[in-house]
Motif scaffolding. Sequence first.
Motif, mmCIF file in Angstrom:
data_model
loop_
_atom_site.group_PDB
_atom_site.id
_atom_site.type_symbol
_atom_site.label_atom_id
_atom_site.label_comp_id
_atom_site.label_asym_id
_atom_site.label_seq_id
_atom_site.Cartn_x
_atom_site.Cartn_y
_atom_site.Cartn_z
ATOM 1 N N ASP A 14 -1.133 0.079 -4.517
ATOM 2 C CA ASP A 14 -2.466 0.515 -4.952
ATOM 3 C C ASP A 14 -2.402 1.938 -5.521
ATOM 4 O OD1 ASP A 14 -1.818 1.453 -2.421
ATOM 5 O OD2 ASP A 14 -3.848 1.263 -1.616
ATOM 6 N N HIS A 15 -1.581 2.765 -4.921
ATOM 7 C CA HIS A 15 -1.396 4.172 -5.342
ATOM 8 C C HIS A 15 -0.076 4.624 -4.723
ATOM 9 C CE1 HIS A 15 -2.159 4.988 -1.204
ATOM 10 N NE2 HIS A 15 -3.249 4.240 -1.298
ATOM 11 N N ASP A 62 2.407 2.606 3.279
ATOM 12 C CA ASP A 62 1.501 3.754 3.221
ATOM 13 C C ASP A 62 1.578 4.554 4.522
ATOM 14 O OD1 ASP A 62 -0.840 5.184 1.973
ATOM 15 O OD2 ASP A 62 -1.801 4.480 3.804
ATOM 16 N N ASP A 104 0.838 -1.205 0.000
ATOM 17 C CA ASP A 104 0.000 0.000 0.000
ATOM 18 C C ASP A 104 0.876 1.261 0.000
ATOM 19 O OD1 ASP A 104 -1.986 2.089 0.849
ATOM 20 O OD2 ASP A 104 -3.268 0.311 0.998
ATOM 21 N N GLY A 105 0.618 2.141 -0.968
ATOM 22 C CA GLY A 105 1.337 3.414 -1.021
ATOM 23 C C GLY A 105 2.836 3.294 -1.215
ATOM 24 N N HIS A 159 -1.947 10.434 -0.533
ATOM 25 C CA HIS A 159 -2.020 9.644 -1.771
ATOM 26 C C HIS A 159 -2.032 10.528 -3.010
ATOM 27 C CE1 HIS A 159 -4.557 6.606 0.795
ATOM 28 N NE2 HIS A 159 -3.366 6.854 1.310
ATOM 29 N N ASN A 186 -7.728 -0.112 -4.446
ATOM 30 C CA ASN A 186 -7.709 -1.568 -4.229
ATOM 31 C C ASN A 186 -8.863 -2.263 -4.937
ATOM 32 O OD1 ASN A 186 -5.477 -2.632 -2.376
ATOM 33 N ND2 ASN A 186 -6.058 -0.706 -1.424
ATOM 34 N N SER A 214 -7.512 4.451 -0.795
ATOM 35 C CA SER A 214 -7.136 3.041 -0.854
ATOM 36 C C SER A 214 -8.323 2.181 -1.273
ATOM 37 C CB SER A 214 -6.644 2.560 0.502
ATOM 38 O OG SER A 214 -5.385 3.120 0.775
HETATM 39 ZN ZN LIG Z 1 -3.724 2.671 -0.075
#
Ligand SMILES: [Zn+2]
Length: 407
Positions: A340-341, A297, A9-10, A350, A60, A56
């Motif tokens: 995801d980003h 993240d 994540d992130g 984000h 996701n 997220s």
């Molecule tokens: Zn995320």
Amino acid sequence: MKYVVVIGDGMTDLPLKELDGKTPLQSAQTPNMDFIAKNGSSGLLKTVPEGMEPGSDVANLSIMGYNPKKYYTGRGPLEAASIGAELSDNDVGFRCNFITVDEGMLADFNAGHISTAEASQLIEALNKSFYRFGKFYLGTSYRHLFVLNNKDAASLNSTPPHDVVGEPIFEHLLKPEDHPFSIKLNELMQKSSDILTKHPVNKKRIDEGKKPANMIWLWGQGTKPQMPVFKDNYGLRGATITGVDLIKGIGTYLGLTNVHVPGATGYYDTDYCGKVTFALEALENHDLVFIHVEAPDEAGHAGDIQEKIMAIERIDLRILGKLLEELPSLGDFAIAILPDHPTPIDIRTHTSDPVPYAVYSPGCESDDTESYDEVAVEKSFKNSSKELMDGYQFLKFFIKYSSKKIQ
Ligand SMILES: [Zn+2]
């Protein structure tokens, strides 16, 4: 065929002067990610559709193979599913934060990371006082749910509290201000302050020098999403491994098995090895597992370069390393790594920028990308005839890629 999708994540970032112009992903030691990029296929993915917030949830949902433009109704209903609150067709689920307000300003969007045990008492008090408004459900720490039985409230404009820290509360209440539900719910938020401020839990927190949870904040509302079940859509039995309620909520709506991993915390201290152990076990009776790791993240939001690098290296060594070692014993397999980003250290939130992915399955096409990082994947992408892929098409691509053996 067994499929594993590992989501950091992130994880991706921008060049940092502290790292001599490199990103954390470039600076981290990631031999297993690099192996996947070099021996597999990589490219760029747009996980956040134009005009949507880079949350997220949206990103996701894309990776899990569903177009957010078509299926996303809000964060509230996704979190509702993960805490077992069932929404009727006329219900609207709001994400309900405990926040700290100081002299009319939003001082902290998470009320000093209040404990779930303390939050439980506050939720009880709110339900006692405000049962006429709707129902509060206990989630984790500062993250809870409020359900209102009238779907008209879904159309209100709400503001994520983490976007307005340090700003006056009254500027960011529900809008339009003259909408009957805005009036009702803004009043509820203000009144919550009276109940919470005098609650013993908060008096004790103040005495201990902690931030009080002295107001609720309602946002991210939506009605129950209608999404086709993953198994019907992709013909695969799927599971999730994550410490984050939001991802479990998506899993619930998609009919995935949310595997409980005791040491999965959604934070730096998560049990990386435990996640792999449970993923390998899940693959005995599932075809695909999403392994989601929140730590990079969190490091991005905290602006902590060293924690971000460490999280990436742990994903590489403890998750991908172990998977590449163990998966061959299960027969034919395919593995993917992606964020995801981006959650860039310098921005601390984000962004919607495209993300690099890399997929690998033994005997399948390789495009010889040097390593897995933002720069190497973009370079290889630009030298190829590949097009920027929409996030929700990634899973189909991954399945197709690993079905074509060339050796
Ligand atoms: Zn995320």
